[in-house]
Design a protein around this motif. Structure first.
Motif, PDB file in Angstrom:
ATOM      1  N   TYR A   3       0.762  -1.350   0.009  1.00 30.78           N
ATOM      2  CA  TYR A   3      -0.231   0.004   0.107  1.00 30.78           C
ATOM      3  C   TYR A   3       1.061   1.395  -0.030  1.00 30.78           C
ATOM      4  CZ  TYR A   3      -4.059  -2.809   1.027  1.00 30.78           C
ATOM      5  OH  TYR A   3      -5.389  -3.681   0.693  1.00 30.78           O
ATOM      6  N   LYS A 267      -4.878   0.946   3.655  1.00 35.80           N
ATOM      7  CA  LYS A 267      -5.846   0.627   2.892  1.00 35.80           C
ATOM      8  C   LYS A 267      -6.688   1.569   2.355  1.00 35.80           C
ATOM      9  CE  LYS A 267      -9.161  -3.229   1.745  1.00 35.80           C
ATOM     10  NZ  LYS A 267     -10.041  -4.412   2.310  1.00 35.80           N
ATOM     11  N   GLU A 268      -7.452   2.054   3.321  1.00 39.93           N
ATOM     12  CA  GLU A 268      -8.490   3.176   3.054  1.00 39.93           C
ATOM     13  C   GLU A 268      -7.664   4.473   2.398  1.00 39.93           C
ATOM     14  OE1 GLU A 268     -11.470   1.857   6.638  1.00 39.93           O
ATOM     15  OE2 GLU A 268      -9.482   2.705   7.022  1.00 39.93           O
ATOM     16  N   TYR A 270      -5.286   4.276   0.390  1.00 34.13           N
ATOM     17  CA  TYR A 270      -4.965   3.897  -1.051  1.00 34.13           C
ATOM     18  C   TYR A 270      -6.483   3.820  -1.709  1.00 34.13           C
ATOM     19  CZ  TYR A 270      -4.855   0.465  -4.774  1.00 34.13           C
ATOM     20  OH  TYR A 270      -4.948  -0.071  -5.996  1.00 34.13           O
ATOM     21  N   GLU A 271      -7.538   3.239  -1.405  1.00 37.89           N
ATOM     22  CA  GLU A 271      -8.657   3.332  -1.896  1.00 37.89           C
ATOM     23  C   GLU A 271      -9.420   4.631  -2.141  1.00 37.89           C
ATOM     24  OE1 GLU A 271     -10.983   0.380   0.372  1.00 37.89           O
ATOM     25  OE2 GLU A 271     -10.111  -1.277  -0.486  1.00 37.89           O
ATOM     26  N   LYS A 274      -7.171   6.261  -4.886  1.00 33.66           N
ATOM     27  CA  LYS A 274      -7.347   5.450  -6.191  1.00 33.66           C
ATOM     28  C   LYS A 274      -8.677   5.847  -6.888  1.00 33.66           C
ATOM     29  CE  LYS A 274      -7.781   0.784  -8.364  1.00 33.66           C
ATOM     30  NZ  LYS A 274      -8.281  -0.549  -7.980  1.00 33.66           N
ATOM     31  N   ASN A 275      -9.641   5.799  -5.952  1.00 38.46           N
ATOM     32  CA  ASN A 275     -11.002   5.839  -6.429  1.00 38.46           C
ATOM     33  C   ASN A 275     -11.768   7.513  -6.410  1.00 38.46           C
ATOM     34  OD1 ASN A 275     -11.296   3.237  -7.046  1.00 38.46           O
ATOM     35  ND2 ASN A 275     -11.801   2.684  -4.853  1.00 38.46           N
TER      36      ASN A 275
END
Length: 301
Positions: A3, A267-268, A270-271, A274-275
């Motif tokens: 990540y 993770k959050e 990254y997400e 990304k989105n």
């Protein structure tokens, strides 16, 4: 998936910047472009040329960044990351107070919603609260300090003055037991006690130094003391230990942990990057009024 590497790649690809508060988990602090307390992060938010701001903190902090940067995309990794202190004052309650006290200046702690900021004359943080409060008092103004009763009472004691304070608090700091500090002072007799002004006066009276998160960090760096009993949220110990590897830090109580600040994971981050999800929006009229109060803070700081 790594990540950290992916976050670095996405930051460059999207011209994004990551801001993180000292109370975040250490792995979040370590990937931040800028780490700071509320004042420092608010100042950085006005200076960045990034297109996207990922704010690793709680909701009111991301709102503040959006108000100061209306043209930028501000993302909050975890939307449920709120602030219990901010929830202790509502716009409707503050409006009622203003109607009953039309000549009183409203000085509002940054730990508040955009709607509450919009009803305020000036915002402050724990770094600049004493300066801003006394600026208005020196002008002869009557003031309400909201929503943190403890910082307000500390300012009154420091200045030998009196003014209205809201009955709110940070539960993490408010319920710290002074008996724990006394016990720790006996256990570590050479340690300096450092405390955040969101603590109650009976804690602050036991402290060798009282200051904002950043001020406490700076104090540990500059002080000749080699051991510290830390009376604030435990996340800051990571920055203190990195800055002063030769010194020892003891958390005053294991209760000094904000669950809202701990929601954010790699993770959050990254997400959301990304989105480009969890974007923060503030109504235009609210943002306009809140920005006036924030600009007043930045000017006085």
């Amino acid at each position: 998936m790594n990540y950290v590497d992916e976050i670095k790649r996405l930051k460059q690809e999207k011209n994004a910047v990551i801001l993180a508060h000292y109370y975040q988990e250490k792995e979040i602090q370590d990937i931040a472009d800028y780490l700071g307390d509320s004042l420092k992060l608010a100042q950085i938010a006005t200076q960045t040329d990034a297109d996207i701001i990922v704010f690793c903190g709680v909701h009111f902090m991301a709102e503040t960044a959006k108000i100061l940067n209306p043209s930028k995309k501000v993302l909050l990794p975890v939307m449920k990351a709120g602030c219990k202190m901010a929830d202790m004052i509502s716009p409707s309650a503050l409006k009622r107070y203003k109607e009953e006290h039309p000549d009183t200046k409203i000085i509002t702690y940054v730990n508040s919603t955009a709607s509450v900021k919009a009803l305020s004359d000036c915002i402050c943080t724990s770094t600049n609260a004493l300066k801003i409060i006394h600026h208005y008092l020196d002008q002869g103004d009557s003031i309400l300090y909201c929503p943190d009763q403890n910082l307000g009472k500390y300012a009154m004691k420091q200045g030998g003055v009196s003014f209205d304070v809201w009955d709110g608090c940070c539960p993490i700091h408010h319920f710290l037991d002074p008996k724990k500090i006394i016990t720790m002072k006996k256990k570590y007799p050479n340690a300096c006690v450092i405390a955040h002004p969101e603590c109650k006066l009976d804690i602050l009276e036991l402290a060798d130094y009282v200051g904002s998160t950043k001020q406490m960090l700076d104090y540990t760096i500059q002080s000749e003391c080699k051991e510290f009993i830390v009376c604030t949220e435990k996340g800051v110990l990571h920055a203190m230990e990195k800055a002063c590897p030769d010194k020892k830090f003891y958390l005053a109580s294991q209760t000094l942990s904000c669950s809202n600040m701990k929601y954010t994971t790699l993770k959050e981050v990254y997400e959301v990057l990304k989105n480009e999800t969890n974007e923060i929006f503030v109504e235009e009229e609210i943002a306009k009024s809140a920005k006036k109060a924030l600009d007043e803070m930045l000017k006085l700081s």
